[in-house]
Design a protein around this motif. Structure first.
Motif, short mmCIF file in Angstrom:
data_model
loop_
_atom_site.label_atom_id
_atom_site.label_comp_id
_atom_site.label_asym_id
_atom_site.label_seq_id
_atom_site.Cartn_x
_atom_site.Cartn_y
_atom_site.Cartn_z
N LYS A 176 0.83 -1.21 0.00
CA LYS A 176 0.00 0.00 0.00
C LYS A 176 0.86 1.25 0.00
CE LYS A 176 -3.84 -2.19 2.41
NZ LYS A 176 -4.54 -2.31 3.69
N LYS A 177 1.92 1.25 0.81
CA LYS A 177 2.82 2.40 0.86
C LYS A 177 3.52 2.60 -0.48
CE LYS A 177 3.73 2.10 5.81
NZ LYS A 177 4.67 1.67 6.84
N THR A 178 3.94 1.50 -1.10
CA THR A 178 4.59 1.57 -2.40
C THR A 178 3.65 2.15 -3.44
OG1 THR A 178 5.96 -0.35 -1.85
CG2 THR A 178 5.79 0.23 -4.18
N LEU A 179 2.40 1.71 -3.43
CA LEU A 179 1.40 2.21 -4.37
C LEU A 179 1.16 3.71 -4.19
CD1 LEU A 179 -0.72 1.62 -6.59
CD2 LEU A 179 -2.35 1.21 -4.74
N ILE A 180 0.99 4.14 -2.95
CA ILE A 180 0.75 5.56 -2.68
C ILE A 180 1.93 6.41 -3.13
CG2 ILE A 180 0.52 7.25 -0.80
CD1 ILE A 180 -1.19 5.04 0.66
N GLU A 181 3.15 5.96 -2.80
CA GLU A 181 4.36 6.69 -3.22
C GLU A 181 4.46 6.73 -4.73
OE1 GLU A 181 8.99 5.63 -3.57
OE2 GLU A 181 8.10 5.17 -1.62
N PHE A 182 4.18 5.58 -5.38
CA PHE A 182 4.28 5.52 -6.83
C PHE A 182 3.29 6.49 -7.49
CE2 PHE A 182 3.02 4.00 -10.98
CZ PHE A 182 4.26 3.86 -11.60
N LYS A 183 2.04 6.47 -7.02
CA LYS A 183 1.01 7.34 -7.62
C LYS A 183 1.33 8.81 -7.41
CE LYS A 183 -3.03 4.40 -7.94
NZ LYS A 183 -4.45 4.28 -7.60
N LYS A 184 1.94 9.14 -6.27
CA LYS A 184 2.30 10.52 -5.99
C LYS A 184 3.36 11.02 -6.98
CE LYS A 184 4.00 11.03 -1.96
NZ LYS A 184 4.57 11.30 -0.64
N ASN A 185 4.30 10.15 -7.34
CA ASN A 185 5.41 10.54 -8.21
C ASN A 185 5.17 10.24 -9.68
OD1 ASN A 185 6.90 11.37 -5.95
ND2 ASN A 185 7.60 9.29 -5.59
N ASN A 186 4.15 9.46 -10.01
CA ASN A 186 3.90 9.04 -11.40
C ASN A 186 2.42 9.14 -11.73
OD1 ASN A 186 6.68 7.73 -12.09
ND2 ASN A 186 6.11 6.93 -10.09
N LYS A 187 1.94 10.35 -11.91
CA LYS A 187 0.52 10.57 -12.12
C LYS A 187 0.02 10.07 -13.48
CE LYS A 187 0.21 14.41 -8.91
NZ LYS A 187 0.12 13.56 -7.78
N ASN A 188 0.93 9.86 -14.42
CA ASN A 188 0.52 9.44 -15.77
C ASN A 188 0.41 7.92 -15.92
OD1 ASN A 188 3.28 9.34 -15.38
ND2 ASN A 188 3.77 9.66 -17.53
N TYR A 189 0.65 7.17 -14.86
CA TYR A 189 0.53 5.71 -14.90
C TYR A 189 -0.67 5.25 -14.08
CZ TYR A 189 5.33 5.13 -16.67
OH TYR A 189 6.47 5.15 -17.41
N ASP A 190 -1.30 4.19 -14.56
CA ASP A 190 -2.33 3.51 -13.79
C ASP A 190 -1.62 2.47 -12.94
OD1 ASP A 190 -4.85 2.60 -12.96
OD2 ASP A 190 -4.90 1.10 -14.55
N ALA A 191 -1.96 2.36 -11.67
CA ALA A 191 -1.31 1.38 -10.80
C ALA A 191 -2.32 0.82 -9.81
CB ALA A 191 -0.15 2.03 -10.05
N THR A 192 -2.09 -0.43 -9.40
CA THR A 192 -3.00 -1.08 -8.46
C THR A 192 -2.27 -2.14 -7.66
OG1 THR A 192 -5.15 -2.15 -8.28
CG2 THR A 192 -3.77 -2.86 -10.09
N VAL A 193 -2.88 -2.51 -6.54
CA VAL A 193 -2.37 -3.61 -5.73
C VAL A 193 -3.26 -4.82 -6.01
CG1 VAL A 193 -2.08 -4.51 -3.38
CG2 VAL A 193 -1.48 -2.14 -3.89
#
Length: 101
Positions: free
Chosen positions: A43-60
């Motif tokens: 969850k932490k990795t996903l939140i950090e990733f989305k914060k720094n990479n707004k142009n990518y779709d990401a999910t757990v």
């Protein structure tokens, strides 16, 4: 004569639903896995990733007993590999996958 009044938020809700439905169909798309492990860290990795990479779709996603963070819905392998090169700079253990579900 019938008059229908539609709340403006209804169209926004439909748009969000379409995005979610598009991301669920993963049979023909490539993804990049940037993490696998426990629930909290994923969850932490996903939140950090989305914060720094707004142009990518990401999910757990969860496959007993491991949580995984998947990025993108890449139509072609070439597109996925190009993005993998970029993502490996911050996630050196990232790798390309093509889920079978």
């Amino acid at each position: 004569s019938v008059s229908v009044t539609q709340d403006a938020r209804f169209e926004q809700l439909l748009s969000e639903k379409r995005k979610i439905n598009a991301s669920i169909t993963i049979n023909d798309c490539y993804k990049i896995q940037i993490y696998n492990g426990d629930s909290e860290t994923s969850k932490k990795t996903l939140i950090e990733f989305k914060k720094n990479n707004k142009n990518y779709d990401a999910t757990v996603v969860f496959f007993t007993p491991i949580y995984k963070v998947w990025v993108g819905n890449f139509k072609t392998r070439i597109d996925a590999e190009r993005n993998l090169i970029v993502l490996k700079k911050n996630y050196p253990n990232a790798f390309l996958i093509k889920p079978n579900r």
